[in-house]
Design an enzyme around this catalytic site. Structure first.
Site, short mmCIF file in Angstrom:
data_model
loop_
_atom_site.label_atom_id
_atom_site.label_comp_id
_atom_site.label_asym_id
_atom_site.label_seq_id
_atom_site.Cartn_x
_atom_site.Cartn_y
_atom_site.Cartn_z
N CYS A 161 -16.56 1.34 0.08
CA CYS A 161 -15.38 0.55 0.43
C CYS A 161 -14.95 0.77 1.88
CB CYS A 161 -14.23 0.89 -0.52
SG CYS A 161 -13.77 2.63 -0.46
N ARG A 213 0.88 -1.17 0.00
CA ARG A 213 0.00 0.00 0.00
C ARG A 213 0.91 1.21 0.00
NH1 ARG A 213 -5.42 1.63 3.28
NH2 ARG A 213 -6.15 0.07 1.79
N ARG A 216 -13.51 -8.85 1.83
CA ARG A 216 -12.12 -8.57 1.48
C ARG A 216 -11.25 -9.80 1.74
NH1 ARG A 216 -10.26 -3.34 1.51
NH2 ARG A 216 -8.38 -4.36 0.75
N HIS A 221 -7.12 0.34 -6.67
CA HIS A 221 -7.41 -0.45 -5.45
C HIS A 221 -8.11 -1.75 -5.88
CE1 HIS A 221 -7.70 -1.44 -1.38
NE2 HIS A 221 -8.61 -0.60 -0.95
N GLN A 279 -9.84 -4.23 -3.42
CA GLN A 279 -11.19 -3.85 -3.04
C GLN A 279 -12.20 -4.30 -4.10
OE1 GLN A 279 -12.25 -1.92 -0.17
NE2 GLN A 279 -14.19 -2.67 -0.94
N ASP A 297 -17.34 6.41 -2.33
CA ASP A 297 -16.10 6.36 -1.56
C ASP A 297 -15.91 7.75 -0.97
OD1 ASP A 297 -13.59 5.74 -0.52
OD2 ASP A 297 -12.54 5.93 -2.43
N1 CP Z 1 -11.34 -0.18 2.07
C1 CP Z 1 -10.09 -0.19 2.55
O1 CP Z 1 -9.13 -0.44 1.82
O2 CP Z 1 -9.99 0.10 3.88
P1 CP Z 1 -8.64 0.35 4.69
O3 CP Z 1 -8.07 1.67 4.23
O4 CP Z 1 -9.07 0.40 6.13
O5 CP Z 1 -7.68 -0.76 4.42
N1 NVA Z 2 -9.96 6.43 -2.05
C1 NVA Z 2 -9.60 6.10 -0.69
C2 NVA Z 2 -9.82 4.67 -0.42
C3 NVA Z 2 -9.57 4.24 1.00
C4 NVA Z 2 -9.77 2.78 1.21
C5 NVA Z 2 -8.16 6.51 -0.45
O1 NVA Z 2 -7.31 6.29 -1.33
O2 NVA Z 2 -7.86 7.04 0.62
#
Ligand code: CP
Ligand code: NVA
Length: 294
Positions: free
Chosen positions: A251, A100, A279, A127, A130, A211
């Site tokens: 999400c 990440r 997930r 992502h 997700q 989102d």
């Molecule tokens: N939806 C998602 O990726 O959540 P987190 O940021 O908590 O991992």
């Molecule tokens: N679009 C959001 C998703 C979080 C799971 C971000 O990137 O912060």
């Protein structure tokens, strides 16, 4: 050549549908696979996470493996060690690595330099971890209708989550429309349709998805985003314009009262908390596919 999962485009339609089928099997029997027995998986988090960290770490454990969670301040990467050298070290110790981070170029370089599967746990642009759980959740919500007979309206910021839904959803044949205000649109190349009107977008939709308006890294433009995206909030009135039986998806993390009302987030039409649980199941199927085991 190892398999990777950077954008979701690595899977063709048959592979994606097989992965989803496997995800349902694993949900029904969480302890049934020892695909990672004796193997370790590195999970590198350069940004905060609740769901992704939990679901991958617990998922690896359920598959009989060991997850090593690494944060940037704990790695020599933060002191200038190159991505290429980090990739070599990871390849000598673990069976796969999830990342990440912000720049997509970082995971692309890691995948290019290492000899193990690399999977995307969220980047600035994508992502896909997700998106596979979202497709699984749609299949659960509409057990009698294949994904290529469903329509999903994403209403909000044309961000990483929207892009992965458009890309991965399109591979599955899902009809995806993304509705965003000017300046926050998703590029046409990601697939699916675009709209500037949430009311038009949700008409005929079986799922209405949103989102956050301020993604990680977007904090400096938070005020402008909230102003532009305010007409794109998902509330009961908007959801009522979708097909009867339509589900609400998000999400998470959510900001009740901002991009979604509490009435929808905790209401009878939501499948949001199922999405979060799914997930783990979808990612376990992904790990089996990445390692060609299971
Ligand atoms: N939806 C998602 O990726 O959540 P987190 O940021 O908590 O991992
Ligand atoms: N679009 C959001 C998703 C979080 C799971 C971000 O990137 O912060």
């Amino acid at each position: 050549m190892p398999r990777h999962f950077l954008t979701g485009e690595e899977l063709d339609r048959d592979q994606l549908l097989a992965l989803l089928e496997r995800a349902h099997e694993l949900k029904a029997a969480p302890g049934s696979s020892s695909a990672l027995a004796g193997k370790s998986v590195a999970l590198i988090f350069e940004k905060p996470s609740t769901r992704t960290r939990l679901s991958y770490e617990v998922g690896v454990t359920e598959l009989g493996g060991h997850a090593v969670v690494l944060r940037p301040g704990e790695m020599q990467l933060s002191r200038g060690e190159s991505i290429a050298d980090t990739a070599r070290i990871l390849s000598g110790q673990v069976a796969a690595v999830g990342v990440r981070t912000g720049p997509d170029s970082l995971i692309e370089e890691l995948a290019g330099e290492g000899s193990i599967p690399v999977f995307n746990m969220l980047t600035e642009l994508h992502h896909p971890s997700q998106a596979i759980a979202d497709l699984m959740t749609l299949q659960e919500a509409f057990p009698d209708r294949p994904l290529d007979e469903l329509r999903l309206a994403y209403v909000g910021d044309g961000n990483n989550v929207a892009r992965s839904l458009a890309i991965v959803g399109s591979i599955a044949g899902l009809d995806v429309v993304v509705a965003s205000p000017a300046g926050y649109e998703l590029e046409a190349e990601a697939g699916g349709e675009r709209s500037s009107d949430p009311l038009v977008a949700v008409a005929g939709a079986d799922a209405v998805y949103t989102d956050v308006w301020v993604s990680m890294g977007d904090e400096q433009t938070a005020d402008a985003r909230r102003a532009a995206l305010a007409p794109f909030r998902i509330d009961g009135e908007l959801l009522a314009l979708a097909n009867s039986g339509a589900v609400a998806l998000h999400c998470l993390p959510a900001h009740p009262g901002e991009e979604i009302t509490a009435e929808v987030l905790y209401g009878p039409s939501q499948k949001i908390w199922d999405q979060a649980e799914n997930r783990r199941h979808a990612q376990k199927a992904l790990l089996e596919w990445l390692l060609e085991v299971g």
